[in-house]
Design a protein around this motif. Sequence first.
Motif, short mmCIF file in Angstrom:
data_model
loop_
_atom_site.label_atom_id
_atom_site.label_comp_id
_atom_site.label_asym_id
_atom_site.label_seq_id
_atom_site.Cartn_x
_atom_site.Cartn_y
_atom_site.Cartn_z
N GLN A 80 0.86 -1.20 0.00
CA GLN A 80 0.00 0.00 0.00
C GLN A 80 0.89 1.23 0.00
O GLN A 80 1.76 1.38 0.86
CB GLN A 80 -0.90 0.01 1.25
CG GLN A 80 -1.76 1.24 1.39
CD GLN A 80 -2.86 1.30 0.35
OE1 GLN A 80 -3.50 0.30 0.10
NE2 GLN A 80 -3.05 2.45 -0.27
N GLU A 86 -4.61 7.95 5.55
CA GLU A 86 -4.85 6.50 5.63
C GLU A 86 -4.09 5.90 6.80
O GLU A 86 -2.99 6.32 7.15
CB GLU A 86 -4.43 5.81 4.33
CG GLU A 86 -5.36 6.10 3.17
CD GLU A 86 -5.14 5.13 2.03
OE1 GLU A 86 -4.21 4.30 2.12
OE2 GLU A 86 -5.90 5.19 1.05
N GLN A 87 -4.72 4.87 7.37
CA GLN A 87 -4.08 4.10 8.45
C GLN A 87 -3.21 3.00 7.82
O GLN A 87 -3.67 2.23 6.99
CB GLN A 87 -5.15 3.48 9.35
CG GLN A 87 -5.98 4.48 10.12
CD GLN A 87 -5.22 5.04 11.31
OE1 GLN A 87 -4.32 4.40 11.83
NE2 GLN A 87 -5.59 6.25 11.73
N LEU A 88 -1.94 2.91 8.26
CA LEU A 88 -1.01 1.92 7.72
C LEU A 88 -0.27 1.22 8.86
O LEU A 88 -0.16 1.77 9.97
CB LEU A 88 0.02 2.57 6.78
CG LEU A 88 -0.48 3.19 5.47
CD1 LEU A 88 0.71 3.76 4.72
CD2 LEU A 88 -1.19 2.16 4.63
N PRO A 112 -2.18 -1.99 4.59
CA PRO A 112 -3.39 -1.35 5.13
C PRO A 112 -3.61 -1.78 6.57
O PRO A 112 -3.31 -2.91 6.94
CB PRO A 112 -4.50 -1.86 4.20
CG PRO A 112 -3.80 -2.30 2.97
CD PRO A 112 -2.45 -2.79 3.39
#
Length: 416
Positions: A80, A86-88, A112
Amino acid sequence: MTFDFANSLIPDTALSVTGLTDYIRLLLEQDEQLRQVWVTGEVSSANHHRSGLFFTLQDPDGTAGIKCVAWNSQLAKLAQLPIPGEQLIILGSLRVYPQRGEYQLSVWQALPAGVGLQALRYQQLKKRLLAEGLFDPERKRSLPAHPQTIAVITSPTAAAWGDIQRTLKQRYPGLRVLFSPATVQGEQAPESIVKAIERVERDSRAEVIILSRGGGAVEELACFNDERVVRSLANCSIPVITGIGHQRDESLADLVADACVHTPTAAAEMVVPALAQLYTEHRQRIDALYDAVYEVRRNAEKQLQALQNRLRRIRLDRQVQQETQKLTWKRQQLITATKRRSQQASQHLEMLRQKLVTLDPKAVLQRGYAVVRQENGAIARSAAELAVGDDLVIQLGQGEVKVKVQELKDQKTAES
């Protein structure tokens, strides 16, 4: 006065900026936990640079953040790409940059958050089980070459069960197959698989176990990364082969199993040999044995022929004939010598017989001589031994006569 006071406040152990920075760098970069660390957070900013992608990862509440960089050589490998908001979950190593007095995270992988948390748990469990030695090649057992009883653990409704049955029947008809059904997807799957393994062990007939599933998405295969399943496979007393039906990633069940392949059909093919192939190999061994025997026989015939030729050259038959003639001549000599000795012995015997006849007293009596014996049986040899009136016995050639002495004459009187 002020200068001396300042010097008195500076200890001898004061570090330079470089020294302090190097010390901090050594502390961070040599820490094993920070050389390969998983970090979860939210991407707050991202900036593409010619050397890579620079971004900041921070907690959702904004209380802490860390600078990160994914170099161009690594970007294509990320599951990703970091996008603000965004949450990673990031896998990376910590690096210190002395010139700026900063540290940042060099990114190896970005996942992700949803899938990433699962991947993080997977990596943590894998690392722990690896440290315990559950994946060591030394503990893996070889599969039996010609098993007669095989246990299969999978869902009764899965296509994998049909594929395995069909493959086993084609390759090795008459094989005994024990089916231990299990749920292979969902929250109940790990416990169901563990119980299926325990059933097979209690039955104790199976020589090898196939644990199988017909593929699926990553989240559908989570049960094969469950610690309960992995430990159950590690403790199983029967060799296990997995055919879970996925090729992209290995599950922990694959790593702990004694053997693993990517499909149920491949597992069935690996666990038993094909009878047709065995027959072909058997025929090949027979042909090879026939060729070897033929070669040995041909070499023996060559050696025999060479020996016969050698015998002809040395004319052994002539030597045998000569030795036979020698034996015949010696035999004739022995017969002649034996006859001569026998004749000589016969002549000597006859001479001795004649002498015995001559010396035989009875023969002398037959010629008219007589033997005079006194009353006591002694032979009278001289007139001097006798007296007038003695009774005598005269032994003739035939019979005896008793007489009495009336007159004695000595030899001189008799001669006159």
